[in-house]
Enzyme design. Structure first.
Site, PDB file in Angstrom:
ATOM      1  N   HIS A  56      29.693  44.297  33.145  1.00  6.77           N
ATOM      2  CA  HIS A  56      30.212  44.945  34.297  1.00  6.77           C
ATOM      3  C   HIS A  56      30.249  46.352  34.069  1.00  6.77           C
ATOM      4  O   HIS A  56      30.348  47.166  35.181  1.00  6.77           O
ATOM      5  CB  HIS A  56      31.240  44.283  34.759  1.00  6.77           C
ATOM      6  CG  HIS A  56      32.660  44.637  34.235  1.00  6.77           C
ATOM      7  ND1 HIS A  56      33.184  43.930  33.377  1.00  6.77           N
ATOM      8  CD2 HIS A  56      33.421  45.744  34.616  1.00  6.77           C
ATOM      9  CE1 HIS A  56      34.431  44.381  32.916  1.00  6.77           C
ATOM     10  NE2 HIS A  56      34.403  45.420  33.602  1.00  6.77           N
ATOM     11  N   ASP A  87      30.024  38.243  30.224  1.00  5.78           N
ATOM     12  CA  ASP A  87      30.436  39.739  30.525  1.00  5.78           C
ATOM     13  C   ASP A  87      30.153  40.633  29.574  1.00  5.78           C
ATOM     14  O   ASP A  87      31.124  41.557  29.053  1.00  5.78           O
ATOM     15  CB  ASP A  87      31.834  39.941  31.230  1.00  5.78           C
ATOM     16  CG  ASP A  87      32.033  41.278  31.687  1.00  5.78           C
ATOM     17  OD1 ASP A  87      30.958  41.878  32.276  1.00  5.78           O
ATOM     18  OD2 ASP A  87      33.254  41.545  31.840  1.00  5.78           O
ATOM     19  N   SER A 167      37.592  48.618  29.973  1.00  3.12           N
ATOM     20  CA  SER A 167      36.589  47.608  29.915  1.00  3.12           C
ATOM     21  C   SER A 167      35.587  47.974  28.963  1.00  3.12           C
ATOM     22  O   SER A 167      34.815  48.914  28.876  1.00  3.12           O
ATOM     23  CB  SER A 167      35.687  47.432  31.327  1.00  3.12           C
ATOM     24  OG  SER A 167      36.597  46.753  32.047  1.00  3.12           O
TER      25      SER A 167
END
Length: 172
Positions: A56, A87, A167
């Site tokens: 992402h 992910d 992230s």
């Protein structure tokens, strides 16, 4: 993979916390990753210029801009592949662009991680350069939903603060 707990753990020097010693050893391999639509974190996993981040973070981008620290040069990176169900994404930069002395981070065998273990997250939250947060492993075997709706199981839960931009960064 390496064992989850090293046979020779990182030892803090006088006046340094254990989290500080972990940050000092690992943070040079942590990068910021920018796309045309956002930014996140990644980390170097080999001497060939391979980086890992979250899918992402890179989204649909095929090219990203990578930086080793706020004073580092902007480096063009190519997205080699993404797996939205886990992910994860892999990015490549030219090996010659890795700053001198930066050592890749290696994956550990997480099967030996226990609730209560120290956890240090390194990332680039809110566009800030390589910050560290500390916590513990607060749960094991958790399930989360990937952005594409796929269930990811056997997730390690931490109470180390994770903010937008973290992230893709390592949890050590």
């Amino acid at each position: 993979p390496l064992p989850a707990v090293a046979s020779r753990p990182i030892r803090p020097r006088a006046g340094q916390t254990r989290a500080g010693a972990i940050y000092a050893a690992a943070s040079p391999a942590v990068v910021s990753i920018r796309t045309t639509t956002g930014q996140g974190t990644g980390f170097l996993i080999d001497d060939d210029g391979t980086l890992v981040t979250n899918a992402h973070v890179v989204g649909d981008s095929t090219h990203v801009v990578v930086r080793f620290g706020s004073d580092g040069a902007s480096i063009d990176g190519d997205v080699l592949g993404t797996d939205p169900s886990s992910d994860l994404a892999v990015v490549s930069i030219e090996a010659s662009r890795i700053p001198r002395g930066v050592k890749p981070l290696r994956f550990a065998d997480s099967s030996q991680v226990q609730v209560g273990d120290l956890a240090v997250a390194i990332g680039n939250p809110f566009g800030l350069d390589r910050t560290a947060t500390e916590g513990i492993v607060s749960g094991l075997g958790r399930s989360i939903t990937a952005p594409n709706g796929f269930e990811i199981d056997e997730v390690i839960q931490t109470d180390a603060p994770i903010n937008p931009g973290n992230s893709g960064g390592p949890l050590l």
